[in-house]
Scaffold this motif. Sequence first.
Motif, PDB file in Angstrom:
ATOM      1  N   LEU A  10       0.856  -1.185   0.000  1.00  0.00           N
ATOM      2  CA  LEU A  10       0.000   0.000   0.000  1.00  0.00           C
ATOM      3  C   LEU A  10       0.893   1.237   0.000  1.00  0.00           C
ATOM      4  O   LEU A  10       1.800   1.357   0.838  1.00  0.00           O
ATOM      5  CB  LEU A  10      -0.902  -0.007   1.229  1.00  0.00           C
ATOM      6  CG  LEU A  10      -1.758   1.239   1.466  1.00  0.00           C
ATOM      7  CD1 LEU A  10      -2.754   1.441   0.334  1.00  0.00           C
ATOM      8  CD2 LEU A  10      -2.473   1.131   2.805  1.00  0.00           C
ATOM      9  N   VAL A  11       0.629   2.147  -0.923  1.00  0.00           N
ATOM     10  CA  VAL A  11       1.430   3.355  -1.024  1.00  0.00           C
ATOM     11  C   VAL A  11       0.529   4.522  -1.402  1.00  0.00           C
ATOM     12  O   VAL A  11      -0.516   4.327  -2.040  1.00  0.00           O
ATOM     13  CB  VAL A  11       2.556   3.169  -2.073  1.00  0.00           C
ATOM     14  CG1 VAL A  11       1.987   2.941  -3.456  1.00  0.00           C
ATOM     15  CG2 VAL A  11       3.549   4.310  -2.054  1.00  0.00           C
ATOM     16  N   GLN A  12       0.905   5.700  -0.981  1.00  0.00           N
ATOM     17  CA  GLN A  12       0.137   6.891  -1.340  1.00  0.00           C
ATOM     18  C   GLN A  12       0.452   7.323  -2.772  1.00  0.00           C
ATOM     19  O   GLN A  12       1.540   7.038  -3.294  1.00  0.00           O
ATOM     20  CB  GLN A  12       0.450   8.030  -0.379  1.00  0.00           C
ATOM     21  CG  GLN A  12      -0.127   7.847   1.016  1.00  0.00           C
ATOM     22  CD  GLN A  12       0.040   9.079   1.882  1.00  0.00           C
ATOM     23  OE1 GLN A  12       0.980   9.855   1.688  1.00  0.00           O
ATOM     24  NE2 GLN A  12      -0.867   9.259   2.825  1.00  0.00           N
ATOM     25  N   ASN A  83       7.445   4.434 -10.077  1.00  0.00           N
ATOM     26  CA  ASN A  83       7.501   5.769  -9.474  1.00  0.00           C
ATOM     27  C   ASN A  83       6.259   6.559  -9.841  1.00  0.00           C
ATOM     28  O   ASN A  83       5.521   6.205 -10.769  1.00  0.00           O
ATOM     29  CB  ASN A  83       8.748   6.506  -9.958  1.00  0.00           C
ATOM     30  CG  ASN A  83      10.038   5.815  -9.567  1.00  0.00           C
ATOM     31  OD1 ASN A  83      10.123   5.156  -8.527  1.00  0.00           O
ATOM     32  ND2 ASN A  83      11.063   5.952 -10.403  1.00  0.00           N
ATOM     33  N   SER A  84       6.027   7.630  -9.123  1.00  0.00           N
ATOM     34  CA  SER A  84       4.884   8.518  -9.386  1.00  0.00           C
ATOM     35  C   SER A  84       3.602   7.719  -9.512  1.00  0.00           C
ATOM     36  O   SER A  84       2.814   7.905 -10.447  1.00  0.00           O
ATOM     37  CB  SER A  84       5.135   9.336 -10.669  1.00  0.00           C
ATOM     38  OG  SER A  84       6.318  10.086 -10.554  1.00  0.00           O
ATOM     39  N   LEU A  85       3.375   6.847  -8.564  1.00  0.00           N
ATOM     40  CA  LEU A  85       2.224   5.954  -8.639  1.00  0.00           C
ATOM     41  C   LEU A  85       0.918   6.730  -8.540  1.00  0.00           C
ATOM     42  O   LEU A  85       0.814   7.750  -7.829  1.00  0.00           O
ATOM     43  CB  LEU A  85       2.302   4.897  -7.547  1.00  0.00           C
ATOM     44  CG  LEU A  85       3.290   3.754  -7.866  1.00  0.00           C
ATOM     45  CD1 LEU A  85       3.681   3.006  -6.597  1.00  0.00           C
ATOM     46  CD2 LEU A  85       2.681   2.811  -8.883  1.00  0.00           C
ATOM     47  N   ALA A  91      -3.739  -2.646  -8.686  1.00  0.00           N
ATOM     48  CA  ALA A  91      -4.006  -3.908  -9.383  1.00  0.00           C
ATOM     49  C   ALA A  91      -3.168  -5.005  -8.743  1.00  0.00           C
ATOM     50  O   ALA A  91      -2.276  -4.731  -7.936  1.00  0.00           O
ATOM     51  CB  ALA A  91      -3.666  -3.800 -10.863  1.00  0.00           C
ATOM     52  N   VAL A  92      -3.443  -6.216  -9.154  1.00  0.00           N
ATOM     53  CA  VAL A  92      -2.531  -7.325  -8.872  1.00  0.00           C
ATOM     54  C   VAL A  92      -1.541  -7.382 -10.020  1.00  0.00           C
ATOM     55  O   VAL A  92      -1.934  -7.406 -11.190  1.00  0.00           O
ATOM     56  CB  VAL A  92      -3.281  -8.662  -8.737  1.00  0.00           C
ATOM     57  CG1 VAL A  92      -2.286  -9.801  -8.514  1.00  0.00           C
ATOM     58  CG2 VAL A  92      -4.285  -8.592  -7.596  1.00  0.00           C
ATOM     59  N   VAL A 119      -2.700   1.834  -4.471  1.00  0.00           N
ATOM     60  CA  VAL A 119      -2.279   3.227  -4.410  1.00  0.00           C
ATOM     61  C   VAL A 119      -3.458   4.053  -3.917  1.00  0.00           C
ATOM     62  O   VAL A 119      -4.502   4.110  -4.557  1.00  0.00           O
ATOM     63  CB  VAL A 119      -1.804   3.725  -5.776  1.00  0.00           C
ATOM     64  CG1 VAL A 119      -1.274   5.156  -5.659  1.00  0.00           C
ATOM     65  CG2 VAL A 119      -0.746   2.804  -6.351  1.00  0.00           C
ATOM     66  N   SER A 120      -3.269   4.683  -2.787  1.00  0.00           N
ATOM     67  CA  SER A 120      -4.335   5.489  -2.205  1.00  0.00           C
ATOM     68  C   SER A 120      -4.211   6.938  -2.661  1.00  0.00           C
ATOM     69  O   SER A 120      -3.115   7.456  -2.849  1.00  0.00           O
ATOM     70  CB  SER A 120      -4.291   5.414  -0.685  1.00  0.00           C
ATOM     71  OG  SER A 120      -3.067   5.946  -0.202  1.00  0.00           O
TER      72      SER A 120
END
Length: 121
Positions: A10-12, A83-85, A91-92, A119-120
């Motif tokens: 999980l990443v912002q 990067n820059s998600l 997704a998986v 990605v939150s």
Amino acid sequence: VQLQASGGGLVQAGGSLRLSCAASGRIFSSYNMGWFRQAPGKEREFVAGISWSGSNIPYADSVKGRFTISRDNAKNTVYLQMNSLKPEDTAVYYCAASQKGFWPAALYDYWGQGTQVTVSS
């Protein structure tokens, strides 16, 4: 070839993740490798690929300039630096091995088990 994907999480939005795909079994260095992803309710889509020699590296338009695929044949591992998600990258993610081309997915002989990327916003 047996594939084991890892590195999801999980990443912002705006953050980065690095996925890894470790291969075992037959000769990894002779296979083209690809990363695919599948979001809920959507078809599996190609993200990036890298030829066995590293000389051919196609990307989906949606990830160009943000994602980088690489491989280390000595370690039997392929990577996907993201990067820059964006939330739409959620997704998986699956790695796969092919002795043919990069697309469609049916060309791939072996698939990893998938790793979830969220990605939150």
